[in-house]
Enzyme design. Structure first.
Site, mmCIF file in Angstrom:
data_model
loop_
_atom_site.group_PDB
_atom_site.id
_atom_site.type_symbol
_atom_site.label_atom_id
_atom_site.label_comp_id
_atom_site.label_asym_id
_atom_site.label_seq_id
_atom_site.Cartn_x
_atom_site.Cartn_y
_atom_site.Cartn_z
ATOM 1 C CB THR A 1 -1.738 -4.215 1.700
ATOM 2 O OG1 THR A 1 -1.933 -5.190 2.739
ATOM 3 C CG2 THR A 1 -3.023 -3.440 1.477
ATOM 4 C CG LEU B 1 -1.866 1.200 1.357
ATOM 5 C CD1 LEU B 1 -2.766 1.373 0.142
ATOM 6 C CD2 LEU B 1 -2.692 1.081 2.637
ATOM 7 C CB SER C 1 -6.011 -3.347 10.931
ATOM 8 O OG SER C 1 -6.660 -4.557 10.585
ATOM 9 C CE LYS D 1 -1.873 -2.306 12.400
ATOM 10 N NZ LYS D 1 -1.271 -1.120 11.746
ATOM 11 C CE1 TYR E 1 -1.423 -5.879 11.744
ATOM 12 C CE2 TYR E 1 -3.744 -6.473 11.726
ATOM 13 C CZ TYR E 1 -2.689 -5.759 11.203
ATOM 14 O OH TYR E 1 -2.895 -4.906 10.137
#
Length: 281
Positions: free
Chosen positions: A183, A14, A135, A152, A148
């Site tokens: 991405t 991205l 995200s 985030k 993750y």
């Protein structure tokens, strides 16, 4: 109006699309990455409106150097796009403490390092825009993504609070929650699998890993379209505080919002009675 835009993680995925689309739209771009030669190659070589700078987001020194280089070359810095990130995936018990810390170093402290470097410039200008790509996992926790999602969710809280800190200086903030986009997040180098192995999880771990590997390149979202949407937001006088990107992300966020409202309503009777009662002091 042309803007000076600094993009982290511009060497692939991205980040490359954002930098490429920004150049095509006539903006001045500071494209950063850990390997500047690869960033420049990905963007088609040297260009008048392009500055390539080395930036490992976990290095405050790199962040300060890249921000200063932007001002030295273009005279100002209008937009920061915190894009660089990686994915440590697995069940919580199988992710080592070291892996968990590395996840936060890149996904939370990384954008904090870069933002800390650019905010003094934006405050002097009394203008700027910090765009941070988190995200859907920053709003909705899912199986096999505890590290993750934790990083985030933390990014979301930081950005939501940062907004109030910098608004008096005409600095805008936008948090972006993409769904599944192509991405390169799932390629080797961006994804790290669990370091530990526990027998109870083994029957679930292997199929999860294979499923994620097979998804790479088949995600429904087009990153070039997302890049163009982000540039539209960057041009707005009053950009949104949050941009939920992709039909799958919108569906997931709507479901989470309904769940939170239902939980708040279910908590009302007990929760409303928790105010301080000095008769029992």
């Amino acid at each position: 109006m042309s803007k000076v835009i600094l993009v982290t993680g511009a060497g692939r995925g991205l980040g490359t699309d954002i930098a490429r689309e920004a150049l095509a739209a006539g903006h001045q771009v500071v494209a950063t990455g850990r390997r500047p030669d690869e960033v420049e190659k990905a963007l088609g070589g040297p260009q008048d409106n392009l500055l390539v700078a080395k930036l490992d987001v976990t290095s405050p020194e790199d962040a300060a150097s890249a921000a200063q280089a932007a001002v030295d070359r273009f005279g100002r810095l209008d937009v920061l796009v915190n894009n660089a990130g990686n994915l440590f995936t697995g069940y919580f018990e199988e992710i080592s403490p070291a892996q968990m810390r590395r996840q936060f170093e890149t996904n939370l402290f990384g954008p904090m390092n870069v933002t800390r470097a650019v905010l003094p410039i934006m405050r002097r200008q009394r203008a700027g825009h910090v765009i941070t790509i988190t995200s859907t996992a920053g709003l909705v926790g899912m199986e096999f993504t505890s590290a993750y999602a934790a990083s985030k969710f933390a990014e979301e809280g930081w950005m939501e609070s940062l907004r109030h800190d910098v608004e008096p200086y005409n600095i805008h903030t936008t948090t972006v929650e993409p769904g599944y986009f192509r991405t390169e997040l799932l390629v080797d180098g961006s994804t790290t699998w669990p370091e530990l192995s526990i027998d109870d999880y083994a029957p679930r771990t292997a199929p999860r890993i294979e499923g994620m590997k097979s998804m790479n390149g088949r995600q429904p979202g087009d990153p070039a379209k997302l890049a163009r949407a982000l540039l539209t937001i960057a041009r707005q006088d009053k950009p949104p505080h949050r941009f939920v990107a992709g039909a799958d992300a919108i569906e997931a966020v709507e479901a989470k919002a309904k769940e939170l409202l239902a939980q708040a309503e279910a908590s009302r009777e007990l929760g409303d009675n928790l105010a301080y009662d000095d008769t029992h002091a």
